[in-house]
Design a protein around this motif. Structure first.
Motif, PDB file in Angstrom:
ATOM      1  N   CYS A   1     -10.017  -1.200 -14.502  1.00 23.18           N
ATOM      2  CA  CYS A   1     -10.358  -0.392 -13.328  1.00 23.18           C
ATOM      3  C   CYS A   1     -11.016   0.919 -13.742  1.00 23.18           C
ATOM      4  O   CYS A   1     -11.881   1.436 -13.032  1.00 23.18           O
TER       5      CYS A   1
ATOM      6  N   LYS B   1       0.819  -1.213   0.000  1.00 23.97           N
ATOM      7  CA  LYS B   1       0.000   0.000   0.000  1.00 23.97           C
ATOM      8  C   LYS B   1       0.855   1.267   0.000  1.00 23.97           C
ATOM      9  O   LYS B   1       0.326   2.349  -0.143  1.00 23.97           O
TER      10      LYS B   1
ATOM     11  N   HIS C   1     -10.148  -0.976  -6.575  1.00 22.56           N
ATOM     12  CA  HIS C   1     -11.590  -1.238  -6.411  1.00 22.56           C
ATOM     13  C   HIS C   1     -12.034  -0.851  -5.005  1.00 22.56           C
ATOM     14  O   HIS C   1     -13.099  -0.257  -4.828  1.00 22.56           O
ATOM     15  N   ARG C   2     -11.217  -1.175  -4.017  1.00 25.07           N
ATOM     16  CA  ARG C   2     -11.535  -0.804  -2.637  1.00 25.07           C
ATOM     17  C   ARG C   2     -11.573   0.716  -2.489  1.00 25.07           C
ATOM     18  O   ARG C   2     -12.489   1.274  -1.872  1.00 25.07           O
TER      19      ARG C   2
ATOM     20  N   THR D   1      -2.629  -2.319  -6.557  1.00 29.40           N
ATOM     21  CA  THR D   1      -3.222  -3.430  -7.300  1.00 29.40           C
ATOM     22  C   THR D   1      -4.649  -3.055  -7.709  1.00 29.40           C
ATOM     23  O   THR D   1      -5.245  -2.122  -7.163  1.00 29.40           O
ATOM     24  N   CYS D   2      -5.193  -3.819  -8.640  1.00 32.99           N
ATOM     25  CA  CYS D   2      -6.588  -3.592  -9.046  1.00 32.99           C
ATOM     26  C   CYS D   2      -7.518  -3.771  -7.851  1.00 32.99           C
ATOM     27  O   CYS D   2      -8.483  -3.019  -7.688  1.00 32.99           O
ATOM     28  N   ARG D   3      -7.227  -4.743  -7.012  1.00 32.75           N
ATOM     29  CA  ARG D   3      -8.057  -4.975  -5.828  1.00 32.75           C
ATOM     30  C   ARG D   3      -8.070  -3.740  -4.930  1.00 32.75           C
ATOM     31  O   ARG D   3      -9.113  -3.335  -4.419  1.00 32.75           O
ATOM     32  N   GLU D   4      -6.903  -3.132  -4.735  1.00 29.45           N
ATOM     33  CA  GLU D   4      -6.849  -1.943  -3.890  1.00 29.45           C
ATOM     34  C   GLU D   4      -7.589  -0.772  -4.540  1.00 29.45           C
ATOM     35  O   GLU D   4      -8.284  -0.021  -3.864  1.00 29.45           O
TER      36      GLU D   4
ATOM     37  N   SER E   1     -14.677   2.224  -4.041  1.00 27.46           N
ATOM     38  CA  SER E   1     -15.836   1.999  -3.167  1.00 27.46           C
ATOM     39  C   SER E   1     -15.778   2.874  -1.926  1.00 27.46           C
ATOM     40  O   SER E   1     -16.780   3.481  -1.535  1.00 27.46           O
TER      41      SER E   1
END
Length: 83
Positions: free
Chosen positions: A46, A6, A17-18, A12-15, A21
Motif C-alpha cells: 500500500c 471500517k 486503496h479507496r 484492509t488494503c482495499r480500504e 484515491s
C-alpha cells in the motif's frame, strides 16, 4: 453487511486503496487519515501504491493543458497522426 470493519484501527488494503484515491478528490477526515497512515506504516504494498498515486498526481499537475488546441494530429498536414 455491516461497516464494522471500517471502525477498527486496522483497515484492509482495499480500504486504504479507496482512501488514497478518495484523498485525491476530497479532504479525508482525521480518523481516515490516521487509519490510513497506520496501515501504511506496516504495509509495503500500500505504501508503494500511495507513492505511485502521488507520482501520477504530480505528473498530471505538470501536464500542459492547452484548451485552445484543436483536436487531431500534432502535424496538421498529417491526417492520420503519423509522421
Amino acid at each position: 453487511m455491516t461497516d464494522s470493519h471500517k471502525t477498527g484501527l486496522k483497515p484492509t488494503c482495499r480500504e486504504v486503496h479507496r482512501l488514497v484515491s478518495e484523498g485525491m478528490d476530497r479532504d479525508l477526515s482525521l480518523v481516515e487519515r490516521t487509519r490510513m497512515r497506520l496501515h501504511l506504516m506496516v504495509c509495503d504494498a500500500c505504501t508503494r501504491f500511495n507513492g505511485q498515486m502521488a507520482l501520477l498526481r504530480k505528473a498530471m499537475r505538470g501536464f500542459p493543458l492547452d484548451v485552445d488546441a484543436p483536436p487531431g494530429p500534432a502535424n496538421p498536414t498529417d491526417k492520420d497522426g503519423r509522421p
